[in-house]
Design a protein around this motif. Structure first.
Motif, PDB file in Angstrom:
ATOM      1  N   GLY D 300      13.724  29.024  -1.608  1.00 27.02           N
ATOM      2  CA  GLY D 300      13.334  29.698  -2.836  1.00 27.02           C
ATOM      3  C   GLY D 300      13.021  28.701  -3.926  1.00 27.02           C
ATOM      4  N   ASN D 301      12.691  29.240  -5.120  1.00 28.75           N
ATOM      5  CA  ASN D 301      12.440  28.397  -6.280  1.00 28.75           C
ATOM      6  C   ASN D 301      13.605  28.599  -7.235  1.00 28.75           C
ATOM      7  N   TYR D 302      14.286  27.522  -7.547  1.00 24.42           N
ATOM      8  CA  TYR D 302      15.540  27.645  -8.303  1.00 24.42           C
ATOM      9  C   TYR D 302      15.502  26.844  -9.586  1.00 24.42           C
ATOM     10  N   LEU D 303      16.115  27.422 -10.593  1.00 25.54           N
ATOM     11  CA  LEU D 303      16.303  26.703 -11.846  1.00 25.54           C
ATOM     12  C   LEU D 303      17.640  25.987 -11.741  1.00 25.54           C
ATOM     13  N   MET D 304      17.614  24.675 -11.949  1.00 25.44           N
ATOM     14  CA  MET D 304      18.849  23.920 -11.728  1.00 25.44           C
ATOM     15  C   MET D 304      19.119  23.005 -12.897  1.00 25.44           C
ATOM     16  N   PRO D 305      20.398  22.833 -13.235  1.00 31.19           N
ATOM     17  CA  PRO D 305      20.739  21.838 -14.250  1.00 31.19           C
ATOM     18  C   PRO D 305      20.492  20.446 -13.675  1.00 31.19           C
ATOM     19  N   LEU D 306      19.925  19.554 -14.480  1.00 29.65           N
ATOM     20  CA  LEU D 306      19.719  18.185 -14.018  1.00 29.65           C
ATOM     21  C   LEU D 306      21.080  17.557 -13.770  1.00 29.65           C
ATOM     22  N   GLY D 307      21.155  16.704 -12.793  1.00 25.71           N
ATOM     23  CA  GLY D 307      22.417  16.021 -12.526  1.00 25.71           C
ATOM     24  C   GLY D 307      23.290  16.751 -11.532  1.00 25.71           C
ATOM     25  N   ALA D 308      22.853  17.942 -11.092  1.00 24.71           N
ATOM     26  CA  ALA D 308      23.646  18.637 -10.078  1.00 24.71           C
ATOM     27  C   ALA D 308      23.603  17.832  -8.783  1.00 24.71           C
ATOM     28  N   PRO D 309      24.755  17.581  -8.162  1.00 22.38           N
ATOM     29  CA  PRO D 309      24.740  16.788  -6.929  1.00 22.38           C
ATOM     30  C   PRO D 309      24.021  17.544  -5.818  1.00 22.38           C
ATOM     31  N   LEU D 310      23.320  16.797  -4.983  1.00 25.25           N
ATOM     32  CA  LEU D 310      22.571  17.385  -3.887  1.00 25.25           C
ATOM     33  C   LEU D 310      23.471  18.204  -2.967  1.00 25.25           C
ATOM     34  N   ARG D 311      24.702  17.698  -2.802  1.00 23.48           N
ATOM     35  CA  ARG D 311      25.623  18.397  -1.901  1.00 23.48           C
ATOM     36  C   ARG D 311      25.853  19.831  -2.379  1.00 23.48           C
ATOM     37  N   HIS D 312      26.001  19.964  -3.685  1.00 23.19           N
ATOM     38  CA  HIS D 312      26.219  21.280  -4.268  1.00 23.19           C
ATOM     39  C   HIS D 312      25.009  22.179  -4.026  1.00 23.19           C
ATOM     40  N   VAL D 313      23.824  21.608  -4.241  1.00 22.52           N
ATOM     41  CA  VAL D 313      22.592  22.374  -4.069  1.00 22.52           C
ATOM     42  C   VAL D 313      22.456  22.809  -2.615  1.00 22.52           C
ATOM     43  N   MET D 314      22.748  21.863  -1.698  1.00 26.84           N
ATOM     44  CA  MET D 314      22.565  22.153  -0.291  1.00 26.84           C
ATOM     45  C   MET D 314      23.587  23.153   0.227  1.00 26.84           C
ATOM     46  N   GLU D 315      24.781  23.103  -0.353  1.00 25.41           N
ATOM     47  CA  GLU D 315      25.787  24.082   0.051  1.00 25.41           C
ATOM     48  C   GLU D 315      25.338  25.477  -0.331  1.00 25.41           C
ATOM     49  N   PHE D 316      24.690  25.537  -1.512  1.00 25.28           N
ATOM     50  CA  PHE D 316      24.199  26.839  -1.945  1.00 25.28           C
ATOM     51  C   PHE D 316      23.046  27.318  -1.060  1.00 25.28           C
ATOM     52  N   ALA D 317      22.108  26.396  -0.763  1.00 23.42           N
ATOM     53  CA  ALA D 317      20.909  26.807  -0.024  1.00 23.42           C
ATOM     54  C   ALA D 317      21.204  26.985   1.455  1.00 23.42           C
ATOM     55  N   GLY D 318      22.157  26.244   1.982  1.00 22.18           N
ATOM     56  CA  GLY D 318      22.536  26.372   3.378  1.00 22.18           C
ATOM     57  C   GLY D 318      21.621  25.605   4.318  1.00 22.18           C
ATOM     58  N   ILE D 319      22.231  24.677   5.079  1.00 18.36           N
ATOM     59  CA  ILE D 319      21.426  23.894   6.020  1.00 18.36           C
ATOM     60  C   ILE D 319      21.630  24.444   7.410  1.00 18.36           C
ATOM     61  N   ARG D 320      20.541  24.742   8.094  1.00 17.16           N
ATOM     62  CA  ARG D 320      20.631  25.239   9.463  1.00 17.16           C
ATOM     63  C   ARG D 320      21.023  24.103  10.401  1.00 17.16           C
ATOM     64  N   PRO D 321      21.641  24.457  11.521  1.00 15.65           N
ATOM     65  CA  PRO D 321      22.055  23.398  12.456  1.00 15.65           C
ATOM     66  C   PRO D 321      20.884  22.602  13.034  1.00 15.65           C
ATOM     67  N   ASP D 322      19.687  23.220  13.108  1.00 21.46           N
ATOM     68  CA  ASP D 322      18.583  22.468  13.710  1.00 21.46           C
ATOM     69  C   ASP D 322      17.804  21.650  12.682  1.00 21.46           C
ATOM     70  N   ALA D 323      18.321  21.553  11.435  1.00 22.64           N
ATOM     71  CA  ALA D 323      17.633  20.735  10.434  1.00 22.64           C
ATOM     72  C   ALA D 323      17.687  19.271  10.841  1.00 22.64           C
TER      73      ALA D 323
END
Lengths: 218, 193, 360, 443, 230
Positions: D300-323
């Motif tokens: 999706g297209n998300y509005l994000m605060p600058l400085g948010a750690p990638l880990r946080h973003v990825m936890e929200f978006a969810g990484i599939r096992p085949d990534a």
């Protein structure tokens, strides 16, 4: 040997032209006649002998006259001496066989500008005594003849199926029905055979060095 | 007396019987000075120039020697006069055009021992060309030499980036290239009429 | 964390790639050659089949051995050497002795490709060099033609095909064989020449009909006769963007215009431009040999110049030269000139005022 | 594709893959801590003006510009400065940063700022105001916007080009911004026109985004010197040099700036932020990012605060096992992510999580260059990537620069994309540039 | 390569002033010496070289005129197609009894594949036939053009080639012309070699030019040839 200390012995002077400092394969001198006349074995002999004659005679004369020739006109003098002997060879071949003369073409006269002869005159004969100069000349001449034959034998054998064609000693290698590879006696064949032989020698040298390295390690 | 037409002489020496690729004249500079296009072009121009000069010289010498009846001096006179002419040309260029001298200068002493020069003098005598024919012959030979040299330089520059096996590097691969080029030039056979 | 570390592996941009690779391109060229190959086997029979098999297998084996000797992984799987073998076979007359075909294959691959470092580094097309080598070495064998569609071609071999190695082929036996076969089929009269040599060397020029030229029912090299199938293969490659369409266009266009000019000066002596296009190896050369990417220039303008040069030289050799056919030599000369053409046709780099030297 | 559409010569057509085009922008959950890198832009790093344990309010300045080519930083969340220390940046280096622990009790949407009257400002004042917003090029280059607006002495800008091309596959942030915030973009364009003194602006949009074109056309007020230009869909249409050719038919001189071609070029997202922040007197604290790719669960297209750690973003978006790979930016020019601990920056346009089948569309074997000239036909700046690659392979870097215009390479990746031999051409060029830089530095 | 020679030539290019007398003396001396030596060699070999050239022609004449054991050289002159007076040599061959077996004549053409082609052909005045051909000079491509020297089918063209003179004996009755391989057989046709068209054509052209110039002259001087026995 080039890596040897002190003045080379007579034997080394003679031998190095044959192999280690072979004028054609190692120093790449005199490539024009090497490519041009090697389509027949007999031409190789004639060319080789002619070059050797000019080498020996000019080497002798130059080493005898070396203290009388001023440095400034050294090259000019060498060229006059060489040209004289080349002209002599030219007439000699014409008087021996016109067919041979025709097949060598202008390359007998072009011996004048063969770098081997001027090179040896400058590098050896003008600095050494007559005996050594002649030995060097014979060695270089034999080396040159050997190189010519290396090409000539292959080119004539494949290009005409014979050895020593146009002489009484002609040998047919493959019988009468042989299909000659005409390219071998044509210009491209000269380039290809010399190129491939250089590759072959480079490969042999490389293999020898590898062996030597292996034995040195062991 | 030779009655060959001028275009025919030119085409024949330029491509059909190319001095380098089918007559084996001037192989040394061909192998030595063909690694860069710039130097190859300069060398070609220098050789063409010297060919023209020595062609004229040889034409003159031949007339004189025939007149005095000493054909056996042909070779000595040719080589001496060519060497002198090259020297003279070198001095003249040095004096009047330093730029040209810088471009061609280093090649000139090398050219004296180029068998293409002496070869041209000998062949033009053998073929019995008249003065104009000699000039065209020299021009064709020089052009052919330059052509072969530049084509070769183009391919060698390309080859610098190739993975040529180490045993084939240097003179060997250049000779093979020359062989293929010579093979290709055989297609021109018969064009000179 | 192994999944995460795998995920975080470093790679450089771009991260996506167009799917086609060298192998796909080369394989498609092989595909494009297949119709021509099939027609060659159909029209010239068992001899052509054996000939094509020998050139292809010899080329592949040569490349394989060369790779082993050089200590490199073998490169035969990229299909490029298969193309070389097929093309070489398709440019030879059907009755070529097999040993000569094998010799030409070895020569072409070793001299032109292996010694230069393999695919991509050769300055000339290997198949062409092999063909030129044979043409110059064995001029008679390489110009002994066989009629297309000879009766009995699927049951017996031409007498020259199995000539013993190093031996000359018996041209007389080939002639006798052909006459016998033709007589058995109720046909007599056989000129022993290709349309091109009929025009060139006959006292009064004879022109083959365009329809017969186009259909491929004429004597000639195994693969150069069927113009329509060559066009099919060529258009396939152009459609798949596996070939630079400018090369055949420039080459055929230049040949058409120049031969047209000759034709207009003397219609009796010179063949029509259409005859020029469809006779001999011009079409095959344009579609499959001149368009070899490795040995042709890279710039768009350069490719036009290159194609036109080959077309012009072909016509000049055909009309003025000593050889009946000039395509092969013209392409070799084009190959030789392509580094120079590249250098002179460098496009202007964005934002740069002066043109640069495009050296490679 | 409309063949009569304006465009440049060469370029490539990678698959568009814009699956998130219709996903409206939404805000992701707030992270507990943000890491504000002090150098998120091209130019001098900002200088921290806060100390550890200091309380900050969202939108407050926490670092001031370190020079003219630099911008200030604003706090993306309300909370406490937990450290002013080194942190991992997206390039994998340690760089100075301000870490802020979010105050969970504070209103996350509340924002600091004091509105100002834009129309009363002179061009000079306007440029200073732009710098104060902290806005940099949000198209990925992160070049400070106010610097671009400052017209160099003796030059004249006649056109402001508004870059809404978004030619990179996958990314849809600019598209969403155009569709949702067209009015803010127009406000931003007005600022840009005033600051640069240019008489007209052209909004460039690729013709595969009809909704964006329509939204922009509707937003342009009658009589305004602003036009919308539909361009052919082709990569890299959004590069400044390509836009210059396509719209103005002028070339930016080698080694020069767009202003040398009378052009100033701004990304639509940049202008949208500017149009919103400048009148409100606020700073840049968040941006729209596309998270997409076959390896992600909630694209999706998300509005994000600058400085948010990638880990946080990825936890929200969810990484599939085949990534298989995470890319910061688009697939053609983005960088692969080496650590999930890096924060989002102003230059992050998107995060791609790609599967194997998206990356490896063919065999991976590298073949020698077969001179097929596909790279030559693809290079938008008319280089010879094949020759450059062969030279690069032999480490002849000087020749690459002197004879083959290495420095004109924009590293767009077209050559590597089309190369059937799978030669890493762009990689060679980057190495060559780096080696040459090193050599000239050591001299 | 020429590096050595170049290195050698470089110092020579410098003009050191070290007194030019010894330089001139050396060069002059060498030139004189070589001039003398060469003129001696020339005198010594000149005759032999000339004999070689003669022998080459003589052997060819005997080969071309079967039965001939003696020969004599005649110098004639005729007018060529342009009406220009052209001298030529005729080698008359006689058998043991002194009967004229035939005449060997020279023909040449400059436009072969590799340049000039020169050959001798035997002519029997009483049968008005060419009875043989032998190439003296040929620079044609080995394996291709040079088959004019050896190709039996081609040489057979000249074994019994009818070259009758027209009734007034001033020109050939029919021209000699090249014919395509396998398409010859007509009067005066010379069938070429396939693959060596240019060389074969050059031979046919030379044959025609030579015959049309020389044969009428030979007819005119026939009695002179028959009577002037060696």
């Amino acid at each position: 040997m080039s890596d040897q200390q002190g003045p080379p012995s007579s034997m080394d002077v003679f031998l190095r032209g044959l192999w280690q400092e072979n004028p054609v394969f190692v120093m790449l001198l005199g490539t024009c006649p090497t490519l041009a006349v090697t389509n027949k074995v007999i031409n190789c002999f004639a060319m080789g002998v002619s070059v050797m004659f000019v080498l020996v005679m000019s080497g002798l004369l130059i080493s005898l006259l070396r203290s009388f020739i001023p440095k400034q006109v050294r090259i000019a003098s060498f060229i006059i001496i060489i040209a004289t002997f080349v002209t002599i060879v030219d007439y000699a071949i014409q008087s021996i066989s016109l067919d041979l003369y025709d097949s060598l073409g202008a390359f007998i006269q072009l011996i004048v500008v063969n770098c081997i002869i001027l090179g040896r005159a400058e590098a050896f004969a003008s600095k050494n005594g007559p005996a050594k100069s002649m030995l060097d000349a014979v060695g270089m001449g034999l080396g040159f003849t050997f190189a010519l034959l290396c090409l000539g034998v292959i080119r004539e054998a494949l290009g005409n199926g014979t050895l020593m064609m146009d002489t009484p000693f002609e040998i047919s290698l493959f019988g009468p029905n042989f299909a000659p590879w005409s390219i071998m006696i044509l210009p491209p064949g000269g380039f290809f055979v010399l190129g491939l032989e250089l590759i072959l020698f480079a490969w042999l040298r490389k293999r020898r060095e590898q062996r030597r390295a292996q034995t040195a390690q062991a | 007396m030779n009655t060959e037409s001028l275009p025919s002489i030119f085409i024949n020496t330029l491509i059909v019987n190319n001095f380098v690729l089918s007559m084996f004249l001037g192989i040394c500079p061909f192998l030595g000075v063909s690694s860069k296009k710039e130097t190859a072009t300069r060398m070609g121009v220098a050789v063409t120039f010297v060919l023209l000069v020595s062609s004229v010289c040889a034409y003159g010498i031949n007339i004189v020697l025939n007149y005095i009846g000493a054909p056996y001096l042909t070779l000595i006179c040719y080589i001496a006069v060519i060497a002198a002419a090259v020297q003279l040309v070198e001095m003249v260029i040095k004096k009047y055009s330093p730029a040209l001298f810088r471009a061609l200068g280093i090649f000139l002493p090398l050219i004296t021992t180029n068998c293409a020069i002496l070869g041209l003098a000998l062949f033009q005598t053998q073929k019995g060309y008249n003065f104009v024919q000699c000039l065209v012959y020299a021009l064709g030979a020089g052009g052919g030499f330059t052509l072969a040299l530049i084509i070769m330089a183009g391919m060698r520059e390309k080859l610098e980036l190739a993975d040529v096996p180490d045993i084939a590097q240097g003179a060997a691969i250049t000779l093979i290239l020359a062989g293929i080029l010579s093979l290709a030039f055989m297609g021109f056979a018969g064009l000179g009429g | 964390m192994s999944a995460e570390s795998r995920l975080l592996e470093i790679g450089t941009s771009p991260h996506i790639k167009a799917p086609e690779d060298v192998r796909d391109i080369m394989f498609n060229v092989v595909l494009a050659l297949l119709p021509v190959t099939a027609f060659a086997v159909w029209s010239f029979g068992l001899s052509a089949l054996l000939l094509l098999a020998v050139t292809t297998i010899t080329c592949i084996a040569t490349e394989h051995v060369a790779c082993l000797l050089a200590g490199k992984p073998t490169t035969i799987r990229d299909w490029s050497v298969t193309i070389t073998g097929l093309i070489l076979g398709l440019t030879l007359p059907p009755g070529t002795p097999l040993w000569m075909a094998a010799l030409g294959s070895v020569f072409g691959v070793v001299i032109t490709k292996s010694l230069f470092g393999g695919l991509g580094y050769n300055c000339f097309n290997p198949a062409l060099v092999g063909r030129a080598f044979l043409q110059i070495s064995f001029p008679v064998a390489i110009t002994t033609w066989v009629p297309s569609g000879l009766p009995g071609r699927f049951t017996s071999l031409l007498p020259s095909t199995l000539t013993a190695p190093f031996m000359n082929m018996d041209t007389g036996a080939v002639g006798a064989y052909i006459e016998k076969a033709l007589a058995a089929g109720g046909i007599d009269g056989w000129s022993g020449a290709t349309p091109l040599s009929m025009w060139k060397f006959a006292d009064t020029p004879e022109f083959e009909s365009t329809l017969r030229l186009f259909s491929g029912m004429i004597p000639g090299s195994t693969g150069e006769t069927a113009s329509w199938l060559i066009l099919v293969g060529g258009f396939y490659l152009i459609w798949r963007n596996m070939m630079n369409w400018r090369i055949p266009t420039g080459m055929l266009g230049a040949a058409f215009l120049l031969s047209g000019a000759f034709w207009l000066t003397d219609r009796a002596a010179y063949p029509s431009p259409v005859f020029m296009l469809f006779s001999g190896g011009l079409l095959f050369g344009a579609m499959f040999m001149a368009s070899d990417m490795v040995a042709s220039p890279m710039t768009s303008l350069g490719v036009w110049v290159y194609g036109a040069f080959i077309g012009v030289v072909t016509v000049i050799i055909r009309i003025k030269g000593a050889l009946p056919e000039g395509v092969m030599f013209a392409i070799l000369l084009g190959n030789a000139l392509s580094p120079l053409i590249n250098g002179l046709t460098q496009p202007k780099t964005y934002g740069v005022k002066k043109k640069g030297l495009f050296r490679i | 594709m409309n063949s009569s559409a304006k465009t440049f010569r060469h370029g490539v057509h990678p698959p568009e893959c814009k699956a998130t085009a219709d996903a409206a922008v939404t805000r992701i959950p707030w992270p507990d801590e943000v890491v504000v890198l002090l150098s998120q832009h091209t130019g001098a790093p900002a200088k921290a003006t806060v100390v550890k344990k200091q309380q900050v309010v969202r939108g407050e300045v926490i670092a001031e510009a370190g020079g003219f080519v630099s911008v200030p930083m604003h706090a993306p969340v309300t909370g406490t400065v937990s450290a002013v220390d080194l942190a991992l940046n997206p390039r994998g280096e340690l760089a100075p940063a301000i870490m802020i622990k979010r105050d969970p009790d504070a209103d996350p949407e509340a924002v600091h700022g004091s509105p100002r009257d834009v129309d009363g400002l002179s061009a000079e004042e306007l440029i200073k105001a732009v710098q104060d917003t902290g806005v940099v090029g949000l198209g990925g280059a992160a070049f400070p916007t106010h610097v671009k607006m400052k017209v160099p002495e003796g030059k004249k800008i006649d056109t402001v080009v508004v870059n809404g091309c978004e030619c990179e596959p996958y990314l849809t942030t600019d598209y969403r911004v155009m569709v949702e915030q067209a009015d803010k973009i127009i406000a931003g364009i007005r600022i840009a026109l005033r600051a640069t003194g240019a008489p007209q602006a052209v909004i460039a949009v690729e013709n595969n985004k009809p909704a964006a074109i329509e939204a922009m056309m509707r937003a342009v007020p009658a009589g305004a010197p602003i036009s919308v230009c539909s361009l052919a869909t082709k990569y890299p249409q959004g590069a400044e040099k390509m836009l210059s050719t396509a719209i103005l038919n002028r070339e930016v001189p080698s080694g020069g700036l767009p202003s040398d071609a009378g052009m100033a070029c701004f990304n639509v997202a940049t202008l949208a932020q500017l149009g919103e922040l400048l009148p409100a007197g606020r700073g840049l604290i968040e941006r729209v990012i596309t998270i997409t790719g076959g390896g992600v669960e909630r694209p999706g297209n998300y509005l994000m605060p600058l400085g948010a750690p990638l880990r946080h973003v990825m936890e929200f978006a969810g990484i599939r096992p085949d990534a298989r790979k995470i890319i910061n930016g688009g697939p053609m020019m983005g960088a692969s992510v080496a650590s999930l601990d890096v924060p989002l920056t102003k230059g992050t346009t998107g995060l791609l999580v790609l599967r194997d089948d998206e990356i490896r569309t063919g065999r991976l074997e590298v073949y020698p260059c077969i001179r097929c000239a596909r790279c030559v036909d693809a290079c938008p700046v008319f280089l010879n990537p094949s020759a450059l690659g062969l030279l690069g392979r032999k480490a002849r870097y000087e020749d690459m620069a002197e004879q083959y215009h290495l420095y004109d390479c924009i590293e767009c990746g077209c050559c590597s994309y089309v190369c059937p031999s799978n030669i890493p051409l762009v990689q060679y060029f980057r190495i060559a540039k780096a080696m040459l830089r090193e050599r000239s530095a050591s001299k | 390569m020429t590096t050595q020679a170049q290195a050698a030539a470089a110092p020579a290019a410098q003009h050191n002033s070290g007194g030019s007398i010894p330089m001139l003396r050396t060069l002059g001396g060498l030139a004189l010496l070589s001039g003398c030596l060469l003129s001696l060699v020339y005198q010594g070999t000149n005759e032999r070289i000339a004999r070689n050239f003669e022998a080459r022609v003589r052997d060819a004449v005997f080969e071309l005129l079967p039965g001939a054991t003696q020969q004599k050289v005649f110098e004639f002159s005729g007018s060529d197609e342009a009406g220009k007076d052209t001298p030529f040599t005729a080698y008359a061959g006689y058998d043991d009894t002194g009967r004229l077996v035939g005449v060997a004549l020279e023909a040449s053409d400059g436009n072969g594949y590799g340049g000039e082609i020169r050959f001798l052909y035997g002519y029997q005045p009483d049968t008005q036939q060419v009875v043989g051909m032998k190439v003296l000079l040929c620079k044609e491509t080995p394996g291709l053009g040079d088959r004019i020297k050896t190709d039996e089918a081609f040489l057979d063209n000249f074994k019994a080639l009818e070259v009758p003179l027209a009734d007034d004996a001033s020109a050939l009755a029919h021209p000699l012309a090249y014919a395509k391989p396998g398409k010859g057989g007509g009067p005066g046709q010379i069938e070429g070699i396939s693959g060596a068209t240019i060389s074969s054509k050059a031979v046919a052209r030379a044959m025609h030019n030579s015959a049309s110039l020389m044969l009428p002259v030979i007819r005119k001087h026939l009695s002179e040839l028959q009577e002037n026995k060696p």
